[in-house]
Design an enzyme around this catalytic site. Structure first.
Site, PDB file in Angstrom:
ATOM      1  N   HIS A  68      52.784  47.116  36.250  1.00 31.96           N
ATOM      2  CA  HIS A  68      52.017  48.838  35.908  1.00 31.96           C
ATOM      3  C   HIS A  68      53.238  49.479  34.722  1.00 31.96           C
ATOM      4  CE1 HIS A  68      50.443  47.655  40.438  1.00 31.96           C
ATOM      5  NE2 HIS A  68      49.627  48.144  39.944  1.00 31.96           N
ATOM      6  N   LYS A 103      39.282  49.870  52.107  1.00 31.77           N
ATOM      7  CA  LYS A 103      40.002  48.958  51.551  1.00 31.77           C
ATOM      8  C   LYS A 103      41.912  48.874  52.583  1.00 31.77           C
ATOM      9  CE  LYS A 103      39.799  47.804  46.538  1.00 31.77           C
ATOM     10  NZ  LYS A 103      41.280  47.364  45.423  1.00 31.77           N
ATOM     11  N   ARG A 155      46.907  40.993  32.843  1.00 36.82           N
ATOM     12  CA  ARG A 155      47.707  39.408  32.183  1.00 36.82           C
ATOM     13  C   ARG A 155      47.130  38.178  32.704  1.00 36.82           C
ATOM     14  NH1 ARG A 155      48.754  41.277  38.200  1.00 36.82           N
ATOM     15  NH2 ARG A 155      46.759  41.063  38.691  1.00 36.82           N
ATOM     16  N   SER A 191      50.872  43.188  42.440  1.00 34.65           N
ATOM     17  CA  SER A 191      51.158  43.617  43.863  1.00 34.65           C
ATOM     18  C   SER A 191      51.511  42.835  45.059  1.00 34.65           C
ATOM     19  CB  SER A 191      49.919  44.767  44.033  1.00 34.65           C
ATOM     20  OG  SER A 191      50.686  46.078  43.336  1.00 34.65           O
TER      21      SER A 191
END
Ligand code: PNS
Length: 162
Positions: free
Chosen positions: A18, A42, A91, A129
């Site tokens: 990030h 979430k 990515r 993450s």
């Protein structure tokens, strides 16, 4: 005109990937607002306060970066903050479909806001993450993949859970 981007995400927790996107995004935008998703539905590992604390510590060296929180639509938050851009990192190919879908939906919802993708640095291509949390959960070494404060907080978090 000041070029503003929001960089939305869960940041649960922030990774060096990030920060790489953020640093490079600052070459394109005058100001970047890190927009942390608060959505209580979430299942985050870290509370909002903890995610903010880790981000604040990690961005100390960057000027022109602000931290903010949002719920609801990313494009609405971008418009509220008068941002012209939404910054996201890409990515591996596996990111592409989700990001493409989200960018197209965001464009449909608000044509004034442009999504800008930066390819991740090669070093961070497998850093996410989720994978970091998984490795840390089972005692894996995550040094160098996350800022030092995150390394410390993840260790504490999983120590509390055992
Ligand atoms: O770091 P993440 O979890 O991949 O970030 C995802 C995020 C926050 C960018 C995405 O879930 C999002 O934009 N959520 C807000 C709702 C929204 O606007 N969705 C896209 C169009 S429906």
């Amino acid at each position: 005109m000041e070029r503003i981007a929001i960089y939305p995400g869960s940041f649960d927790p922030v990774t060096n990937g990030h920060l790489d996107i953020l640093e490079r995004g600052l070459k394109l935008f005058d100001k970047i607002i890190l927009a942390i998703l608060t959505n209580p539905k979430k299942n985050f590992l870290f509370t909002l306060e903890q995610r903010i604390e880790m981000l604040e510590d990690s961005i100390k060296e960057f000027s022109n970066v602000k931290i903010d929180t949002f719920d609801g639509l990313t494009v609405d938050f971008a418009a509220q903050r008068k941002a012209q851009g939404i910054l996201r990192g890409l990515r591996a190919m596996s990111d592409f479909e989700y990001e493409f879908q989200m960018a197209l939906m965001n464009r449909r919802l608000n044509r004034e806001v442009q999504t800008v993708f930066l390819m991740t640095g090669l070093r961070w291509i497998y850093t996410s993450s989720s994978i970091i949390k998984e490795a840390a959960q089972f005692g894996g070494n995550i040094k160098g993949m996350v800022p030092p404060i995150v390394e410390k907080k993840i260790k504490e978090k999983y120590a509390q859970r055992t």
